[in-house]
Design an enzyme around this catalytic site. Structure first.
Site, PDB file in Angstrom:
ATOM      1  N   HIS A  37      29.503  22.260  -8.283  1.00 51.59           N
ATOM      2  CA  HIS A  37      30.666  21.519  -8.800  1.00 51.59           C
ATOM      3  C   HIS A  37      31.640  22.479  -9.487  1.00 51.59           C
ATOM      4  CE1 HIS A  37      27.535  18.207  -9.080  1.00 51.59           C
ATOM      5  NE2 HIS A  37      28.492  17.612  -8.392  1.00 51.59           N
ATOM      6  N   SER A 186      22.595  17.987  -7.056  1.00 53.77           N
ATOM      7  CA  SER A 186      22.040  17.278  -8.220  1.00 53.77           C
ATOM      8  C   SER A 186      20.614  16.814  -7.921  1.00 53.77           C
ATOM      9  CB  SER A 186      22.895  16.061  -8.563  1.00 53.77           C
ATOM     10  OG  SER A 186      24.235  16.449  -8.693  1.00 53.77           O
TER      11      SER A 186
END
Ligand code: PAF
Length: 283
Positions: A37, A186
């Site tokens: 990210h 994630s």
């Protein structure tokens, strides 16, 4: 970094940027940020006067059997990480800000959403295209950055922007990998230490596919079968699919053509965790 906790706060901030004539870059996320990210935020920073990140765990992209409540969250850590990369604003809308009472309009990118990830998660992409279009309308970015890791999602957003004449550039950023080749995600949080090591087989398999293509193999189903067998032989791996798609239209190919670019897509389970990865191959 400015924290925008409501649609109203975002609207005021966005209007102030408008007055300054600022170029706005946007990175949508569901939080629990990692280096992948942050690489997207760095790209947004490089290309914009103001980089806005959203954190919203979007209920419409989860199926009833996928546990929305269990999605990992760590907002304090996320804020620290975003500050470290000089993100300008973090938008954290409430459910009501995105899906107000009486909400009934969905965006469906018909063809691209059907296959690969769409087969095992039939309502997932409708949720993604819907929430991203709502966020685009609220944030009004000049460009938005998505990760190549979710190749089908990135392609779906490009198609949506084109079909709906949204005046937004979609930048697709390269995959960030762990030292062992595992693509950052994630979901890696759910892997045990052993599974995390075992899962490096995905990238090695993708590299093997690229090597076969480089050597002149051109029968896509045959290559995919070799790669599936390779993965099946690896400890802990339960491959779901390996497919080769054309990079431009994201459709499966039979015979690979010289001069065309392809993406090898892979989905594989390790224990309870389902991982996806891909590799672009220039043929
Ligand atoms: O990739 C994600 O994290 C999500 O699908 C996105 C793009 C933030 C939409 O909820």
């Amino acid at each position: 970094m400015i924290i925008l906790n409501s649609k109203k706060a975002l609207c005021d901030y966005r209007n102030s940027l408008e007055k300054k004539g600022a170029r706005v870059g946007f990175v949508p996320t569901m939080g629990f940020l990692h280096e992948g990210h942050l690489s997207l935020v760095r790209i947004a920073k490089e290309n914009a006067d103001a980089a806005i990140v959203s954190i919203f765990v979007n209920p419409t992209q989860f199926a009833p059997n996928e546990d929305l409540e269990k999605y990992p969250r760590d907002i304090h850590r996320d804020i620290t990480l975003l500050e470290e990369v000089y993100c300008d604003a973090l938008y954290m809308p409430s459910n009501e800000d995105i899906y107000p009472a009486g909400f009934q309009t969905y965006v469906d990118v018909n063809e691209i959403s059907k296959y690969f990830e769409g087969e095992s998660r039939p309502t997932h992409f409708r949720g993604v295209s819907t929430v991203v279009s709502i966020l685009f309308n609220q944030i009004r970015p000049h460009f938005s950055v998505f990760g190549q890791k979710d190749a089908q999602q990135a392609r779906l957003i490009q198609q949506m922007v084109k079909d709906l004449s949204m005046n937004i550039d979609v930048i697709v950023a390269p995959i960030v990998r762990e030292k062992n080749g595992l693509a950052m995600s994630s979901r890696n949080k759910y892997l045990t230490i052993k599974e995390r090591e075992d899962a490096s087989i995905i990238y090695r398999t993708l590299l093997e596919g690229a090597e076969l293509i480089k050597q002149g193999w051109d029968n896509a189903p045959e290559i995919c079968q070799i790669l599936i067998n390779h993965m099946k032989g690896a400890e802990g791996a339960k491959p779901e699919y390996i497919k080769i798609v054309d990079q431009v239209n994201f459709s499966e190919t039979g015979k690979l053509q010289k001069g065309s670019n392809y993406i090898i897509l892979a989905a594989c389970r390790f224990g309870f965790t389902r991982l996806i990865d891909n590799l672009i191959v220039e043929n």
